[in-house]
Design an enzyme around this catalytic site. Structure first.
Site, mmCIF file in Angstrom:
data_model
loop_
_atom_site.group_PDB
_atom_site.id
_atom_site.type_symbol
_atom_site.label_atom_id
_atom_site.label_comp_id
_atom_site.label_asym_id
_atom_site.label_seq_id
_atom_site.Cartn_x
_atom_site.Cartn_y
_atom_site.Cartn_z
ATOM 1 N N HIS A 70 25.233 -11.623 66.668
ATOM 2 C CA HIS A 70 24.532 -10.333 66.593
ATOM 3 C C HIS A 70 24.287 -9.872 65.164
ATOM 4 O O HIS A 70 25.122 -10.057 64.285
ATOM 5 C CB HIS A 70 25.284 -9.256 67.387
ATOM 6 C CG HIS A 70 26.620 -8.860 66.840
ATOM 7 N ND1 HIS A 70 26.779 -7.810 65.961
ATOM 8 C CD2 HIS A 70 27.864 -9.348 67.061
ATOM 9 C CE1 HIS A 70 28.058 -7.672 65.669
ATOM 10 N NE2 HIS A 70 28.743 -8.600 66.321
ATOM 11 N N ASP A 187 30.871 -9.319 60.020
ATOM 12 C CA ASP A 187 30.816 -9.175 61.478
ATOM 13 C C ASP A 187 29.443 -8.556 61.795
ATOM 14 O O ASP A 187 29.259 -7.360 61.599
ATOM 15 C CB ASP A 187 31.951 -8.264 61.951
ATOM 16 C CG ASP A 187 31.859 -7.869 63.409
ATOM 17 O OD1 ASP A 187 31.175 -8.560 64.188
ATOM 18 O OD2 ASP A 187 32.466 -6.842 63.766
ATOM 19 N N GLU A 221 25.325 -5.446 70.101
ATOM 20 C CA GLU A 221 26.684 -5.878 70.417
ATOM 21 C C GLU A 221 27.717 -4.816 70.062
ATOM 22 O O GLU A 221 28.693 -4.622 70.806
ATOM 23 C CB GLU A 221 26.997 -7.187 69.673
ATOM 24 C CG GLU A 221 28.269 -7.885 70.153
ATOM 25 C CD GLU A 221 29.543 -7.375 69.493
ATOM 26 O OE1 GLU A 221 30.638 -7.703 69.981
ATOM 27 O OE2 GLU A 221 29.455 -6.653 68.476
ATOM 28 N N GLU A 222 27.546 -4.149 68.938
ATOM 29 C CA GLU A 222 28.547 -3.180 68.495
ATOM 30 C C GLU A 222 28.686 -1.993 69.449
ATOM 31 O O GLU A 222 29.668 -1.260 69.396
ATOM 32 C CB GLU A 222 28.227 -2.680 67.079
ATOM 33 C CG GLU A 222 28.340 -3.735 65.985
ATOM 34 C CD GLU A 222 29.769 -4.202 65.737
ATOM 35 O OE1 GLU A 222 30.700 -3.705 66.399
ATOM 36 O OE2 GLU A 222 29.958 -5.087 64.881
ATOM 37 N N ASP A 242 31.098 -15.104 67.032
ATOM 38 C CA ASP A 242 31.434 -13.806 66.456
ATOM 39 C C ASP A 242 32.728 -13.958 65.675
ATOM 40 O O ASP A 242 33.449 -14.944 65.830
ATOM 41 C CB ASP A 242 31.565 -12.760 67.569
ATOM 42 C CG ASP A 242 31.224 -11.355 67.098
ATOM 43 O OD1 ASP A 242 31.370 -11.079 65.892
ATOM 44 O OD2 ASP A 242 30.826 -10.530 67.940
ATOM 45 N N HIS A 322 35.661 -4.472 60.494
ATOM 46 C CA HIS A 322 35.139 -3.112 60.610
ATOM 47 C C HIS A 322 35.516 -2.237 59.418
ATOM 48 O O HIS A 322 35.535 -1.018 59.515
ATOM 49 C CB HIS A 322 35.564 -2.451 61.925
ATOM 50 C CG HIS A 322 34.793 -2.962 63.102
ATOM 51 N ND1 HIS A 322 34.769 -2.331 64.320
ATOM 52 C CD2 HIS A 322 33.993 -4.054 63.247
ATOM 53 C CE1 HIS A 322 34.008 -2.997 65.163
ATOM 54 N NE2 HIS A 322 33.530 -4.058 64.532
#
Length: 347
Positions: A70, A187, A221-222, A242, A322
Site C-alpha cells: 500500500h 510502512d 490500508e491504513e 507489508d 508509525h
C-alpha cells in the site's frame, strides 16, 4: 537468475516516501506508480477506490496469484481553525500524537495550494508554560503553526485553508552509507518499491511466471480496507507485502525478511507460511517468523470481506513503526529475494 538491484530499489523508495499520500489523498503517488510501470510497458488500471492493479500473464491462467502493498500513509486532516490562526488536527491511521510532535508538515487545500507548517504542543515554550513537559499530547493540546502571517481564523481561511484539508508529515528520508534507511512512511512504501522493481525485472527480462499474477497497489490500508476487493475468482494465493513490526518480544529485525504467522486478525495460512519459510531456506535468504499483536494487513482485510483465498504476509523489518521509522538495505534485499522466488514457485 538476476535479482533486482537493491540500490535502485532504495532510490524508488526515496521517491515514493517524498510524495505526500495520506489515506484519502493518494492520487499523486498512484500517478507516480502508473508512470513508473508504463516505462516498462506494464499496463495498469485503477479501481474505483483509487488503487492501482497491474497484471503479468502467466503460463497457467486458470489459477492466479495476487500480491499487494500500500502507498497510503498516516496523516491528518484539519479538524478546526482556531481563533489564534492555528489548526487543530484529526488523525488518519493508528498512531499517537507524541509521534508527530515537532514535525514539519504540509497543508493541502481543496484547490491544491500547499502551505508549510509545524506540529507543536500549544504549551511548547518552557519560558511561558510551566506544564510544557507534563501536558498531555492529545487533540486538545497539539496544533499546527502555519508558516504564514495569520493571526485569526479569517486570515487562515483567506488562504483557502478549511476544515477537511489534508495534512501530511515531512518524511525526512535519509539513506546512510552503512545501509540504513531512515524515513517516515517506510510502512509501506518500502514494500511498494520492492514490488515495482520486481515487476520491472520480470517484464524487461521477458520472464514467464508460472501463474497469472496481479499486483494491487492499494490506497486505503491504513484505514482498514485497501486490499479487500478486485480479487479475481481465479485467485488462489493472496500475499500482502507489508512491514514487519519490531519491539519487545518480537523476532523481527531490520536485516531479514519477516514472515508473519499471526496478527490481530488471527493466524495466516499455515501451508503458505511453511512454503515461504522453505523457499527462504532453499535460497539462503535471511528470515524471521513473527507475530504482530496490534496489526492488520490487506490480506486480513481480504479474508474478512469473504474472499475464498490462501493468505499470507511478509515484509521488511521496520523499527519504530508509525513514528520515526528505519530499516536496512539487507532487509530490502532479503524481502526482494524471497518475493522473487515466490513468484516463480509452484502453488
Amino acid at each position: 537468475m538476476t535479482y533486482p538491484n537493491t540500490q535502485e530499489t532504495v532510490n524508488v523508495i526515496k521517491d515514493l516516501v517524498s510524495i505526500p499520500s495520506p489515506s484519502g489523498n493518494t492520487n499523486e503517488v498512484i500517478t507516480f506508480v502508473e508512470q513508473f510501470l508504463a516505462k516498462s510497458n506494464i499496463e495498469t488500471k485503477r479501481n474505483r477506490k483509487g488503487g492501482l492493479i497491474a497484471t503479468l500473464p502467466g503460463k497457467d491462467d486458470s489459477q492466479h496469484r495476487m500480491l499487494t502493498a500500500h502507498v497510503d500513509t498516516l496523516g491528518a486532516m484539519v479538524k478546526e481553525i482556531k481563533p489564534s490562526g492555528r489548526l487543530k488536527l484529526d488523525l488518519i491511521g493508528g498512531f499517537k500524537y507524541n509521534s508527530i510532535e515537532g514535525e514539519y508538515c504540509e497543508i493541502e487545500t481543496a484547490a491544491g495550494e500547499k502551505y508549510s507548517g509545524t506540529i507543536l504542543m500549544h504549551q511548547t515554550s518552557v519560558h511561558v508554560y510551566k506544564d510544557a513537559g507534563k501536558a498531555e499530547r492529545n487533540q486538545a493540546n497539539v496544533e499546527v503553526r502555519i508558516d504564514e502571517k495569520v493571526h485569526s481564523a479569517d486570515d487562515v481561511r483567506e488562504r483557502g485553508i478549511e476544515v477537511g484539508d489534508f495534512v501530511s508529515f515531512d518524511p525526512r528520508v535519509k539513506v546512510l552509507p552503512n545501509g540504513y534507511i531512515k524515513s517516515r512512511h517506510l510502512d509501506d512504501k518500502a514494500s511498494v518499491g520492492i514490488l515495482l522493481q520486481l515487476m520491472k525485472q520480470v517484464q524487461e527480462d521477458k520472464l514467464e511466471l508460472p501463474y497469472t499474477t496481479h499486483f494491487l497497489i492499494s490506497n486505503n490500508e491504513e484505514i482498514g480496507y485497501g486490499g479487500n476487493s478486485n480479487i479475481t475468482p481465479e485467485t488462489v494465493e493472496y500475499l500482502a507485502v507489508d512491514m514487519g513490526a519490531m519491539g519487545d518480544g518480537q523476532a523481527t529485525d531490520e536485516y531479514t525478511v519477516s514472515i508473519c504467522a499471526k496478527d490481530a486478525s488471527g493466524p495466516y495460512n499455515y501451508e503458505l507460511r511453511k512454503k515461504l519459510v522453505e523457499l527462504a531456506k532453499q535460497h539462503d535468504i535471511g528470515y524471521k517468523i513473527d507475530m504482530y499483536p496490534y496489526y492488520g494487513s490487506d490480506a486480513s482485510a481480504a479474508i474478512r470481506s469473504g474472499n475464498d483465498i490462501v493468505h499470507g504476509l511478509i515484509g521488511p523489518g521496520i523499527d519504530s513503526s508509525h513514528a520515526f521509522e528505519r530499516t536496512h538495505m539487507d532487509s530490502i534485499d532479503n524481502t526482494t529475494k524471497l518475493l522473487y522466488h515466490y513468484l516463480f514457485a509452484e502453488m
